[in-house]
Design a protein around this motif. Structure first.
Motif, PDB file in Angstrom:
ATOM      1  N   GLU A 212       0.835  -1.120   0.104  1.00 41.84           N
ATOM      2  CA  GLU A 212       0.142  -0.062   0.175  1.00 41.84           C
ATOM      3  C   GLU A 212       0.955   1.294  -0.110  1.00 41.84           C
ATOM      4  N   PRO A 213       0.926   1.945  -1.218  1.00 42.06           N
ATOM      5  CA  PRO A 213       1.597   3.257  -1.112  1.00 42.06           C
ATOM      6  C   PRO A 213       1.490   4.158  -0.125  1.00 42.06           C
ATOM      7  N   GLU A 214       0.250   4.043   0.348  1.00 39.02           N
ATOM      8  CA  GLU A 214      -0.378   4.957   1.392  1.00 39.02           C
ATOM      9  C   GLU A 214       0.307   4.816   2.841  1.00 39.02           C
ATOM     10  N   ASP A 215       0.535   3.389   2.939  1.00 35.69           N
ATOM     11  CA  ASP A 215       1.094   3.157   4.144  1.00 35.69           C
ATOM     12  C   ASP A 215       2.548   3.315   4.214  1.00 35.69           C
ATOM     13  N   ALA A 216       3.147   3.296   2.994  1.00 33.13           N
ATOM     14  CA  ALA A 216       4.766   3.515   2.949  1.00 33.13           C
ATOM     15  C   ALA A 216       4.746   4.840   3.086  1.00 33.13           C
ATOM     16  N   SER A 217       3.869   5.915   2.468  1.00 34.36           N
ATOM     17  CA  SER A 217       3.924   7.335   3.018  1.00 34.36           C
ATOM     18  C   SER A 217       3.938   7.715   4.166  1.00 34.36           C
ATOM     19  N   LEU A 218       2.779   6.900   5.040  1.00 38.20           N
ATOM     20  CA  LEU A 218       2.790   7.152   6.507  1.00 38.20           C
ATOM     21  C   LEU A 218       4.019   6.843   7.197  1.00 38.20           C
ATOM     22  N   VAL A 219       4.650   5.817   6.878  1.00 39.38           N
ATOM     23  CA  VAL A 219       5.609   5.116   7.564  1.00 39.38           C
ATOM     24  C   VAL A 219       6.851   6.167   7.464  1.00 39.38           C
ATOM     25  N   ARG A 220       7.087   6.706   6.079  1.00 40.24           N
ATOM     26  CA  ARG A 220       8.192   7.557   5.846  1.00 40.24           C
ATOM     27  C   ARG A 220       7.816   8.826   6.562  1.00 40.24           C
ATOM     28  N   ALA A 221       6.590   9.316   6.717  1.00 41.16           N
ATOM     29  CA  ALA A 221       6.264  10.657   7.261  1.00 41.16           C
ATOM     30  C   ALA A 221       6.591  10.598   8.744  1.00 41.16           C
ATOM     31  N   ILE A 222       6.083   9.697   9.426  1.00 40.47           N
ATOM     32  CA  ILE A 222       6.268   8.997  10.698  1.00 40.47           C
ATOM     33  C   ILE A 222       7.959   9.177  11.248  1.00 40.47           C
ATOM     34  N   ILE A 223       8.665   8.618  10.248  1.00 42.77           N
ATOM     35  CA  ILE A 223      10.210   8.444  10.625  1.00 42.77           C
ATOM     36  C   ILE A 223      10.704   9.927  10.488  1.00 42.77           C
ATOM     37  N   ASN A 224      10.189  10.680   9.433  1.00 41.73           N
ATOM     38  CA  ASN A 224      10.851  11.927   9.307  1.00 41.73           C
ATOM     39  C   ASN A 224      10.613  12.826  10.461  1.00 41.73           C
ATOM     40  N   MET A 225       9.240  12.850  11.070  1.00 42.78           N
ATOM     41  CA  MET A 225       8.855  13.567  11.898  1.00 42.78           C
ATOM     42  C   MET A 225       9.468  13.385  13.212  1.00 42.78           C
ATOM     43  N   ALA A 226       9.621  12.067  13.666  1.00 39.18           N
ATOM     44  CA  ALA A 226      10.296  11.562  14.827  1.00 39.18           C
ATOM     45  C   ALA A 226      11.531  11.851  14.790  1.00 39.18           C
ATOM     46  N   HIS A 227      12.344  11.975  13.753  1.00 41.30           N
ATOM     47  CA  HIS A 227      13.747  12.301  13.841  1.00 41.30           C
ATOM     48  C   HIS A 227      13.921  13.756  14.098  1.00 41.30           C
ATOM     49  N   SER A 228      13.038  14.654  13.474  1.00 38.00           N
ATOM     50  CA  SER A 228      13.122  16.003  13.641  1.00 38.00           C
ATOM     51  C   SER A 228      12.735  16.394  14.941  1.00 38.00           C
ATOM     52  N   LEU A 229      12.192  15.584  15.789  1.00 42.23           N
ATOM     53  CA  LEU A 229      11.776  15.996  17.108  1.00 42.23           C
ATOM     54  C   LEU A 229      12.937  15.285  17.947  1.00 42.23           C
ATOM     55  N   GLY A 230      13.739  14.401  17.405  1.00 43.84           N
ATOM     56  CA  GLY A 230      15.040  14.023  18.098  1.00 43.84           C
ATOM     57  C   GLY A 230      14.508  12.708  18.827  1.00 43.84           C
ATOM     58  N   LEU A 231      13.595  11.906  18.118  1.00 41.16           N
ATOM     59  CA  LEU A 231      13.143  10.889  18.722  1.00 41.16           C
ATOM     60  C   LEU A 231      13.657   9.567  17.807  1.00 41.16           C
ATOM     61  N   ARG A 232      13.976   8.313  18.278  1.00 45.33           N
ATOM     62  CA  ARG A 232      14.436   7.364  17.701  1.00 45.33           C
ATOM     63  C   ARG A 232      13.243   6.538  17.129  1.00 45.33           C
ATOM     64  N   VAL A 233      13.098   5.519  16.105  1.00 45.81           N
ATOM     65  CA  VAL A 233      11.999   4.944  15.459  1.00 45.81           C
ATOM     66  C   VAL A 233      12.530   3.433  15.543  1.00 45.81           C
ATOM     67  N   ILE A 234      11.234   2.646  16.232  1.00 45.17           N
ATOM     68  CA  ILE A 234      11.504   1.442  15.852  1.00 45.17           C
ATOM     69  C   ILE A 234      10.125   1.005  14.997  1.00 45.17           C
ATOM     70  N   ALA A 235      10.394   0.089  13.828  1.00 47.18           N
ATOM     71  CA  ALA A 235       9.247  -0.495  13.106  1.00 47.18           C
ATOM     72  C   ALA A 235       8.974  -1.864  13.755  1.00 47.18           C
ATOM     73  N   GLU A 236       7.777  -2.128  14.178  1.00 47.22           N
ATOM     74  CA  GLU A 236       7.427  -3.635  14.618  1.00 47.22           C
ATOM     75  C   GLU A 236       6.746  -4.225  13.546  1.00 47.22           C
ATOM     76  N   GLY A 237       6.528  -5.599  13.619  1.00 44.81           N
ATOM     77  CA  GLY A 237       6.014  -6.267  12.781  1.00 44.81           C
ATOM     78  C   GLY A 237       6.494  -6.550  11.329  1.00 44.81           C
ATOM     79  N   VAL A 238       8.063  -6.378  11.301  1.00 38.36           N
ATOM     80  CA  VAL A 238       8.823  -6.582  10.088  1.00 38.36           C
ATOM     81  C   VAL A 238       9.019  -8.195   9.975  1.00 38.36           C
ATOM     82  N   GLU A 239       8.261  -8.466   8.690  1.00 38.05           N
ATOM     83  CA  GLU A 239       8.167 -10.179   8.582  1.00 38.05           C
ATOM     84  C   GLU A 239       8.972 -10.484   7.269  1.00 38.05           C
ATOM     85  N   GLU A 240       9.411  -9.450   6.331  1.00 40.46           N
ATOM     86  CA  GLU A 240       9.628  -9.774   5.234  1.00 40.46           C
ATOM     87  C   GLU A 240      11.138  -9.149   4.842  1.00 40.46           C
ATOM     88  N   GLU A 241      11.861  -9.603   4.005  1.00 38.50           N
ATOM     89  CA  GLU A 241      13.283  -9.022   3.877  1.00 38.50           C
ATOM     90  C   GLU A 241      12.908  -7.528   3.003  1.00 38.50           C
TER      91      GLU A 241
END
Ligand code: C2E
Ligand code: CA
Ligand code: CA
Ligand code: CA
Length: 278
Positions: A212-241
């Motif tokens: 889902e391109p929308e989910d990819a966009s959301l994840v990208r946006a969350i990572i960028n926002m978190a980093h700009s606030l000085g937070l680190r990011v964990i992605a959970e539920g990673v199942e595939e290479e």
């Protein structure tokens, strides 16, 4: 189910009575489970996305009951919350998690951080910070090796008490993460006023990043926002290479999921550590 209060008891349909009987039975079993040593922690590695090397470990609770078999947390945590049993159970989890993390130092030769889930009722218990501090001193685990995962829904209550407890834990050097990020329909403003270190992107977003391109966009946006606030990011539920390539490309700091390892019982996790520590 329209009637509420004691007087409506007689109006319950038979299937309702059955459900409440089941609940009562589960509750009484849960009351004895601590004494009978039926709880167990499983451990799932959290790795650096870039290298796949171990960063820390999440403790996940299991309940092994002789009649019910292994009960997963989604089936009993809600009832533990309602009955308040989550407070002693959560204390056991903290003690056990901290002790186990300390024991890994002998295997890996270095500190391995541990993440522990905290439910709302437990967090709001007046004794909570004392329980956390005691788990640290009883085990000898350094405060900065403990991360508390707090669900976004709890933070959204926006109470003064929540803010104050978070600040106390932060001052003690304990790490704090927002769990299930993105599921709470939040105003994001809490991220700048609370002392969080880490944001965990909920697996419901991570699961479909390749489809889902929308989910990819959301994840990208969350990572960028978190980093700009000085937070680190964990992605959970990673199942595939393929997901790991995407997350690497987007600069996601840490990853967790079946692709790396399922949550494992302590002994199996020790073997995993022995073969996977780099
Ligand atoms: P959570 O904190 O969001 O934990 C992640 C859940 O995703 C875990 O389910 C984990 O086993 C599962 N998971 C990990 N990797 C993957 C993956 O690649 N794919 C999929 N589909 N799932 C994955 P689990 O162990 O059943 O725990 C469910 C929830 O129960 C947790 O969600 C957490 O909210 C709660 N929980 C677990 N242990 C504790 C505890 O000790 N205390 C409290 N209060 N809550 C707990
Ligand atoms: Ca969690
Ligand atoms: Ca902090
Ligand atoms: Ca989650």
């Amino acid at each position: 189910a329209k009637h509420k209060g004691k007087s409506s008891y007689a109006h319950f349909a038979p299937e309702m009575t059955e459900v409440s009987h089941e609940r009562l039975q589960m509750e009484s079993r849960m009351r004895r489970a601590l004494e009978l040593n039926e709880f167990e922690l499983n451990f799932q590695p959290i790795v650096h996305t870039d290298s796949g090397n171990l960063c820390s470990v999440e403790a996940l609770l299991r309940w092994n009951n002789p009649t019910m078999g292994t009960v997963m947390p989604d089936r009993f945590i809600p009832l533990a919350e309602e009955t308040g049993l989550i407070i002693p159970i959560g204390e056991w989890v903290l003690e056990e998690a901290c002790k186990t993390a300390v024991s890994w130092k002998e295997i890996t030769g270095r500190d391995v951080g541990i993440s522990v889930n905290v439910s709302p009722r437990q967090f709001r218990d007046p004794g909570f910070t004392d329980i956390v501090m005691r788990a640290l001193s009883n085990s000898g685990l350094a405060a900065n090796q403990l991360e508390l995962e707090i669900t976004e829904r709890l933070i959204l209550d926006n109470s003064i008490e929540t803010a104050e407890i978070l600040r106390q834990l932060d001052r003690a050097g304990i790490r704090l993460s927002v769990d299930d990020f993105g599921t709470g329909y939040s105003a994001l403003s809490y991220l700048k006023s609370y002392p969080f270190d880490t944001l965990k992107i909920d697996k419901s977003f991570v699961q479909d990043v390749m489809k889902e391109p929308e989910d990819a966009s959301l994840v990208r946006a969350i990572i960028n926002m978190a980093h700009s606030l000085g937070l680190r990011v964990i992605a959970e539920g990673v199942e595939e290479e393929a997901q790991t390539h995407f997350l690497k490309q987007e600069g996601c700091d840490f990853s967790q999921g079946y692709f790396y390892s399922r949550p494992l019982p302590a002994r199996d996790f020790e073997s995993w550590l022995k073969t996977n520590q780099r």
